[in-house]
Design a protein around this motif. Structure first.
Motif, mmCIF file in Angstrom:
data_model
loop_
_atom_site.group_PDB
_atom_site.id
_atom_site.type_symbol
_atom_site.label_atom_id
_atom_site.label_comp_id
_atom_site.label_asym_id
_atom_site.label_seq_id
_atom_site.Cartn_x
_atom_site.Cartn_y
_atom_site.Cartn_z
ATOM 1 N N ARG A 1 -6.853 1.258 4.102
ATOM 2 C CA ARG A 1 -6.171 0.521 3.620
ATOM 3 C C ARG A 1 -6.284 -1.339 3.514
ATOM 4 N NH1 ARG A 1 -4.126 3.957 -1.914
ATOM 5 N NH2 ARG A 1 -6.303 5.129 -2.755
ATOM 6 N N THR B 1 0.795 -1.388 0.187
ATOM 7 C CA THR B 1 0.140 0.381 0.415
ATOM 8 C C THR B 1 0.872 1.301 -0.107
ATOM 9 O OG1 THR B 1 -1.837 -0.767 0.868
ATOM 10 C CG2 THR B 1 -1.798 1.119 1.308
ATOM 11 N N ASN C 1 -8.164 -4.254 3.391
ATOM 12 C CA ASN C 1 -6.777 -5.513 2.533
ATOM 13 C C ASN C 1 -7.811 -6.716 3.645
ATOM 14 O OD1 ASN C 1 -7.659 -4.172 0.439
ATOM 15 N ND2 ASN C 1 -4.847 -3.605 1.060
#
Length: 234
Positions: free
Chosen positions: A73, A48, A77
């Motif tokens: 993020r 990321t 995930n």
């Protein structure tokens, strides 16, 4: 709860070698990291953060918001991978990344001295592919992206100038026919000669047959003519 580094045995990154790095996002909270960085979580952070490297590299940017985006993020995930009770905070990502940067720099120096084969840190190659660009390459990329050429390429509003193709000189015309055509011509002529010879032989046989027939008729006529006086005398 203490932070757990996910590096293999023998890696350059370790708690003893690295100096204590403190995140500047939330100094009060960063004194004691609460999140346990598993190997899966660390890889999510690396992917990321590297994907957003161009955003972090901007001259004017709000790092706090960017790290918040990274944390969100990574959390999404990890939860999509089955870790539903995990929530990663921005300062935890920032602190972990600073520690990894310190380890990356040490491994970079080690690779320069002993060669790339001496580095066994699993995150080194992924980080080096993005962070290992020289300053000249970074500046050239910035100029390309910020200049007219970069904007034109991004908008695809330009016509590429292609090199003018060079005409190859044609082979000089030769009055002599190619070898295969000449060979075919000779074969056709030979066939014509054979047909002509066969036709000539056939004509000769016809003439010979006609002559034989004429001689036979003449001989028969002579015999008939010689028999007529004998009959008259009798």
């Amino acid at each position: 709860m203490a932070s757990v580094e996910t590096t293999p045995k023998g890696s350059v990154e370790s708690n003893n070698e690295n100096p204590t790095v403190v995140s500047n996002l939330d100094p009060a909270k960063s004194k004691g990291a609460e999140f346990v960085w598993t190997l899966q979580a660390t890889w999510q952070l690396v992917r990321t953060r590297l994907a957003m490297d161009s955003e972090f590299d901007q001259p004017v940017c709000k790092k706090k918001k960017l790290w918040q985006t990274v944390a969100e993020r990574v959390t999404v995930n990890l939860r999509s991978a089955g870790n539903q009770d995990i929530t990663v905070k921005a300062y935890e990502c920032d602190l972990k990344w600073r520690n990894m940067l310190a380890t990356y720099r040490k491994n970079t120096e080690r690779a320069k001295r002993l060669g790339a084969q001496s580095v066994h840190w699993e995150f080194f190659q992924a980080m080096h592919d993005i962070l290992g660009k020289s300053r000249e390459e970074v500046e050239a990329q910035k100029k390309l992206n910020g200049g007219k050429l970069g904007r034109a390429i991004a908008a695809k509003k330009f016509t590429p100038i292609l090199p003018t193709p060079t005409l190859q000189p044609s082979a000089p015309y030769s009055a002599r026919p190619p070898q295969d055509v000449l060979q075919l011509y000779l074969e056709l002529q030979e066939r014509k000669m054979n047909l002509w010879a066969q036709q000539k032989a056939l004509e000769e046989r016809k003439i010979e047959a006609i002559n034989n027939l004429a001689r036979a008729i003449s001989s028969l006529a002579e015999e008939n003519h010689s028999q007529l006086p004998k009959e008259n005398s009798g």
